[in-house]
Every structure is written in C-alpha cells, then in structure tokens.
Design a protein around this motif. Structure first.
Motif, PDB file in Angstrom:
ATOM      1  N   MET A  16       0.804  -1.212   0.000  1.00  0.00           N
ATOM      2  CA  MET A  16       0.000   0.000   0.000  1.00  0.00           C
ATOM      3  C   MET A  16       0.842   1.271   0.000  1.00  0.00           C
ATOM      4  SD  MET A  16      -2.964  -1.017  -0.513  1.00  0.00           S
ATOM      5  CE  MET A  16      -3.788   0.545  -0.383  1.00  0.00           C
ATOM      6  N   ARG A  17       2.105   1.165   0.331  1.00  0.00           N
ATOM      7  CA  ARG A  17       2.995   2.329   0.254  1.00  0.00           C
ATOM      8  C   ARG A  17       3.139   2.805  -1.186  1.00  0.00           C
ATOM      9  NH1 ARG A  17       8.099   0.996   4.195  1.00  0.00           N
ATOM     10  NH2 ARG A  17       6.883   0.590   6.063  1.00  0.00           N
ATOM     11  N   TYR A  18       2.955   1.887  -2.137  1.00  0.00           N
ATOM     12  CA  TYR A  18       3.186   2.192  -3.543  1.00  0.00           C
ATOM     13  C   TYR A  18       1.900   2.331  -4.349  1.00  0.00           C
ATOM     14  CZ  TYR A  18       7.726   0.484  -2.097  1.00  0.00           C
ATOM     15  OH  TYR A  18       8.890   0.311  -1.424  1.00  0.00           O
ATOM     16  N   VAL A  19       0.770   1.977  -3.758  1.00  0.00           N
ATOM     17  CA  VAL A  19      -0.496   1.974  -4.486  1.00  0.00           C
ATOM     18  C   VAL A  19      -1.334   3.169  -4.059  1.00  0.00           C
ATOM     19  CG1 VAL A  19      -2.613   0.676  -4.923  1.00  0.00           C
ATOM     20  CG2 VAL A  19      -0.445  -0.534  -4.628  1.00  0.00           C
ATOM     21  N   ARG A  20      -1.740   3.970  -5.039  1.00  0.00           N
ATOM     22  CA  ARG A  20      -2.591   5.126  -4.776  1.00  0.00           C
ATOM     23  C   ARG A  20      -3.700   5.130  -5.814  1.00  0.00           C
ATOM     24  NH1 ARG A  20       0.030   4.992  -0.873  1.00  0.00           N
ATOM     25  NH2 ARG A  20       1.520   6.471  -0.071  1.00  0.00           N
ATOM     26  N   PRO A  21      -4.951   5.270  -5.387  1.00  0.00           N
ATOM     27  CA  PRO A  21      -6.033   5.339  -6.380  1.00  0.00           C
ATOM     28  C   PRO A  21      -5.951   6.646  -7.167  1.00  0.00           C
ATOM     29  CG  PRO A  21      -6.885   5.716  -4.170  1.00  0.00           C
ATOM     30  CD  PRO A  21      -5.433   5.362  -4.029  1.00  0.00           C
ATOM     31  N   SER A  22      -6.261   6.577  -8.437  1.00  0.00           N
ATOM     32  CA  SER A  22      -6.228   7.780  -9.262  1.00  0.00           C
ATOM     33  C   SER A  22      -7.467   8.627  -8.985  1.00  0.00           C
ATOM     34  CB  SER A  22      -6.194   7.398 -10.748  1.00  0.00           C
ATOM     35  OG  SER A  22      -7.435   6.831 -11.117  1.00  0.00           O
ATOM     36  N   ALA A  23      -7.399   9.889  -9.343  1.00  0.00           N
ATOM     37  CA  ALA A  23      -8.534  10.790  -9.161  1.00  0.00           C
ATOM     38  C   ALA A  23      -9.730  10.289  -9.969  1.00  0.00           C
ATOM     39  CB  ALA A  23      -8.157  12.196  -9.579  1.00  0.00           C
ATOM     40  N   THR A  24      -9.478   9.754 -11.154  1.00  0.00           N
ATOM     41  CA  THR A  24     -10.557   9.228 -11.995  1.00  0.00           C
ATOM     42  C   THR A  24     -11.257   8.059 -11.310  1.00  0.00           C
ATOM     43  OG1 THR A  24      -9.346   9.876 -13.963  1.00  0.00           O
ATOM     44  CG2 THR A  24     -11.105   8.279 -14.258  1.00  0.00           C
ATOM     45  N   PHE A  25     -10.487   7.175 -10.694  1.00  0.00           N
ATOM     46  CA  PHE A  25     -11.068   6.035  -9.984  1.00  0.00           C
ATOM     47  C   PHE A  25     -11.964   6.515  -8.847  1.00  0.00           C
ATOM     48  CE2 PHE A  25     -10.972   3.052  -6.437  1.00  0.00           C
ATOM     49  CZ  PHE A  25     -11.419   1.899  -7.048  1.00  0.00           C
TER      50      PHE A  25
END
Length: 49
Positions: A16-25
């Motif tokens: 989770m340190r490397y995973v970020r949801p995009s604004a579109t998501f």
C-alpha cells in the motif's frame, strides 16, 4: 493481492505504500454511489445490499 505478489511483499501494508487510487477512480466510485443511491430513492428500493 496480485500486485503484492508481483512486488514480492509479504504484507499488504508494505504494498500500500506504492499503491494510490487515481482521481478518476475516486470520481467514478463517487458517481456510481450517487447514481445507485438516487435510483434507489426514486424506485423506493434500498440501494445497499
């Protein structure tokens, strides 16, 4: 889980340190919730499963 395995991490918290949801998501998810809620109100159905 697939990303966790690809990166070779033992724990999800590490991945989770490397995973970020995009604004579109995030916008798409908010839109779906709003539409589901509104349709539920209009039809008199409970939108939550």
């Amino acid at each position: 889980m697939a990303i966790q395995q690809m990166l070779g991490h033992w724990t999800v918290s590490r991945t989770m340190r490397y995973v970020r949801p995009s604004a579109t998501f995030i916008e798409d998810a908010a839109y779906r919730r709003a539409v589901t809620s509104t349709l539920g109100e209009l039809t008199g159905e409970d939108p939550t499963p």
